[in-house]
Design a protein around this motif. Structure first.
Motif, PDB file in Angstrom:
ATOM      1  N   VAL A  53      39.607  13.157  -4.277  1.00  0.00           N
ATOM      2  CA  VAL A  53      39.975  14.541  -4.408  1.00  0.00           C
ATOM      3  C   VAL A  53      41.331  14.509  -3.607  1.00  0.00           C
ATOM      4  N   GLY A  54      41.244  13.893  -2.588  1.00  0.00           N
ATOM      5  CA  GLY A  54      42.880  14.302  -1.931  1.00  0.00           C
ATOM      6  C   GLY A  54      43.905  13.580  -2.593  1.00  0.00           C
ATOM      7  N   ALA A  55      43.709  12.318  -3.489  1.00  0.00           N
ATOM      8  CA  ALA A  55      44.687  11.592  -4.134  1.00  0.00           C
ATOM      9  C   ALA A  55      45.106  12.493  -5.402  1.00  0.00           C
ATOM     10  N   GLY A  56      43.924  13.138  -5.952  1.00  0.00           N
ATOM     11  CA  GLY A  56      44.199  13.857  -7.300  1.00  0.00           C
ATOM     12  C   GLY A  56      45.102  15.178  -6.996  1.00  0.00           C
ATOM     13  N   ILE A  57      44.382  15.991  -6.388  1.00  0.00           N
ATOM     14  CA  ILE A  57      45.027  17.096  -5.732  1.00  0.00           C
ATOM     15  C   ILE A  57      46.360  16.943  -5.126  1.00  0.00           C
ATOM     16  N   GLY A  58      46.648  15.825  -4.293  1.00  0.00           N
ATOM     17  CA  GLY A  58      47.645  15.660  -3.606  1.00  0.00           C
ATOM     18  C   GLY A  58      49.147  15.232  -4.559  1.00  0.00           C
ATOM     19  N   ALA A  59      48.779  14.826  -5.631  1.00  0.00           N
ATOM     20  CA  ALA A  59      49.625  14.427  -6.810  1.00  0.00           C
ATOM     21  C   ALA A  59      50.059  15.806  -7.555  1.00  0.00           C
ATOM     22  N   VAL A  60      49.056  16.751  -7.725  1.00  0.00           N
ATOM     23  CA  VAL A  60      49.380  17.908  -8.190  1.00  0.00           C
ATOM     24  C   VAL A  60      50.466  18.794  -7.231  1.00  0.00           C
ATOM     25  N   CYS A  61      49.976  18.778  -5.778  1.00  0.00           N
ATOM     26  CA  CYS A  61      50.931  19.545  -4.788  1.00  0.00           C
ATOM     27  C   CYS A  61      52.341  18.751  -4.818  1.00  0.00           C
ATOM     28  N   LEU A  62      52.411  17.436  -4.619  1.00  0.00           N
ATOM     29  CA  LEU A  62      53.788  16.876  -4.709  1.00  0.00           C
ATOM     30  C   LEU A  62      54.471  17.251  -5.590  1.00  0.00           C
ATOM     31  N   ALA A  63      53.863  17.291  -7.017  1.00  0.00           N
ATOM     32  CA  ALA A  63      54.620  17.932  -7.974  1.00  0.00           C
ATOM     33  C   ALA A  63      55.109  19.088  -8.022  1.00  0.00           C
ATOM     34  N   ALA A  64      54.227  19.939  -7.638  1.00  0.00           N
ATOM     35  CA  ALA A  64      54.671  21.475  -7.619  1.00  0.00           C
ATOM     36  C   ALA A  64      55.636  21.725  -6.519  1.00  0.00           C
ATOM     37  N   GLY A  65      55.700  21.074  -5.600  1.00  0.00           N
ATOM     38  CA  GLY A  65      56.472  21.038  -4.511  1.00  0.00           C
ATOM     39  C   GLY A  65      57.991  20.844  -4.799  1.00  0.00           C
ATOM     40  N   LEU A  66      58.002  19.491  -5.398  1.00  0.00           N
ATOM     41  CA  LEU A  66      59.226  19.105  -5.918  1.00  0.00           C
ATOM     42  C   LEU A  66      59.826  20.382  -6.851  1.00  0.00           C
ATOM     43  N   GLY A  67      58.922  20.736  -7.689  1.00  0.00           N
ATOM     44  CA  GLY A  67      59.524  21.656  -8.798  1.00  0.00           C
ATOM     45  C   GLY A  67      59.916  22.991  -8.145  1.00  0.00           C
ATOM     46  N   LEU A  68      59.299  23.348  -7.236  1.00  0.00           N
ATOM     47  CA  LEU A  68      59.351  24.997  -6.613  1.00  0.00           C
ATOM     48  C   LEU A  68      60.777  24.834  -5.586  1.00  0.00           C
TER      49      LEU A  68
END
Length: 436
Positions: free
Chosen positions: A111-126
């Motif tokens: 769960v951490g790896a999957g959602i962490g990847a989404v957070c990382l991508a969102a953070g880089l985009g924001l």
């Protein structure tokens, strides 16, 4: 007559030491739960105070948004990984427990790896102020979730001491990490320091247990626990998701500073919340034990649990209201003025939540996932509606009072559902607990 009476007395005599021993064991497990949460909450409290004083109310609001997001992901992990573990493997034979923990902790890592990847991508985009904080959170989510999974695994085995030691390791690792973050002076640096120290404790949990998390078994765990896991997932996410929606909505309506003010008031409740959360680590395992050993006492156990927590919240909130303002300024700096206006409302909300957790523990122990899901969806809807409706009507203070009323209303529904579940079980006593 005398001989028969003596035999009866002889049979009854061993029961007294057994009951005393059981009470001592219960007190011991509860004590380790409180000690563990004290270690965890003290470190979280210190981090919150340190960040609030270092960055000011607006940057602290950004940090709070990342913190609330972590809370949502944490509840996803608990619903899928550790909540079913606690319900079904508390007090189970060691071999069953070890196999379940390997699968459960592997699920938390996945769960951490999957959602962490989404957070990382969102953070880089924001980008901007918010983006780096979310990118840092995404990188460290696997370690954060694994550390939490070890805590619940240890409590399911009745080994609260190990959970306490693990949280102490996290707290010790936080000290140098916070010093480095303070020198950098950004929100992302504080998020990285907080998450990296949790990863250290997560690694230590593997050494404590001698168990290696198996991400490859996550799918099997989800399949085995789907009757509870997916309902607990929706239930937990509705709880933390409501908090996140309220935080985002409050920021949009009243500004990011309002989010920081609410978080500051919650920090003032921190020592009591430490007690509340510490008990929550052991309430479901203990309620499950009561259900196995003396099912007729489950309702009383839950009432004492919830009533005690509600009373404690009111006492602590009253003490805060009487606290001199200079002490509040010493703790929160510039956040104190806006946070102090919310103390009464947040105290009522915490008291309502404490009362409801007693009933929630009973429903979890009964495995009544449908009932608890209905309760949580109702409570979460009220929470968002009250928080945002109050914000629209009266700003930050209105939001706090709206949440307080919603929480008390939700607590009433939890107790009505527990009463119905206990009556239903009395009429149809079917054991739910599974250990394989």
């Amino acid at each position: 007559m005398t001989i028969e009476g003596e035999k009866t007395t002889a049979r009854a005599a061993p029961a007294q030491p057994a009951r005393r021993s059981a009470r001592r064991a219960l007190v011991g497990r509860l004590s380790w739960g409180l000690a563990d949460q004290a270690a965890s909450s003290v470190s979280n409290f210190v981090v919150g105070i340190y960040v609030a004083r270092s960055l000011g109310v607006t940057a602290f609001g950004v940090f709070s948004l990342a913190w609330v997001t972590y809370g949502v992901v944490l509840n996803v992990s608990r619903g899928l990984a550790t909540d079913p573990l606690v319900v079904r493997f508390s007090g189970a034979p060691e071999a069953d427990w070890r196999g379940a923990v390997a699968r459960s902790t592997g699920t938390a890592l996945a769960v951490g790896a999957g959602i962490g990847a989404v957070c990382l991508a969102a953070g880089l985009g924001l980008g901007g102020r918010v983006g780096p904080a979310f990118a840092a959170l995404g990188v460290l989510l696997p370690g954060l979730l694994l550390q939490d999974a070890w805590r619940f695994s240890f409590f399911a085995a009745g080994a609260g001491r190990k959970a306490f030691v693990n949280d102490v390791v996290w707290g010790v690792a936080l000290v140098p990490a916070m010093v480095v973050a303070a020198r950098v002076g950004s929100v992302a640096a504080f998020v990285l320091a907080w998450g990296a120290s949790a990863a250290v404790a997560a690694g230590y949990g593997c050494l404590q247990s001698g168990i290696r998390p198996r991400m490859s078994r996550a799918r099997g765990w989800l399949r085995e626990q789907r009757d509870l896991g997916y309902r607990y997932l929706v239930e937990n996410v509705s709880l933390s998701g409501a908090s996140q929606l309220r935080a985002y909505g409050l920021g949009a309506i009243a500004g990011v500073g309002a989010v920081g003010a609410v978080r500051g008031a919650e920090l003032l409740m921190g020592p009591f919340l430490a007690v509340l959360m510490g008990l929550s680590l052991v309430t479901v395992p203990e309620a499950a034990r009561v259900l196995r050993q003396a099912p007729h006492r489950l309702g009383t156990f839950c009432l004492l649990l919830g009533g005690g927590q509600a009373a404690g919240a009111l006492v602590w909130g009253t003490a805060l209201l009487l606290m001199p303002g200079r002490l509040g300024e010493l703790a929160l700096g510039g956040v104190w003025h806006s946070a102090s206006q919310l103390i009464a409302a947040i105290t009522l909300g915490v008291a309502g939540a404490g009362l409801g957790t007693g009933a929630a523990a009973g429903l979890r122990a009964l495995g009544a996932a449908r009932r608890s899901l209905r309760c949580q969806l109702f409570a979460s809807t009220c929470y968002v509606g009250g928080g945002l409706g109050g914000a629209a009507a009266a700003g930050t203070v209105g939001s706090a009072w709206g949440v307080a009323v919603a929480t008390v209303s939700g607590s009433a529904v939890w107790w009505l559902q527990l009463r119905s579940a206990l009556r239903e079980r009395h009429q149809n006593p079917i054991p739910e607990v599974r250990t394989s």
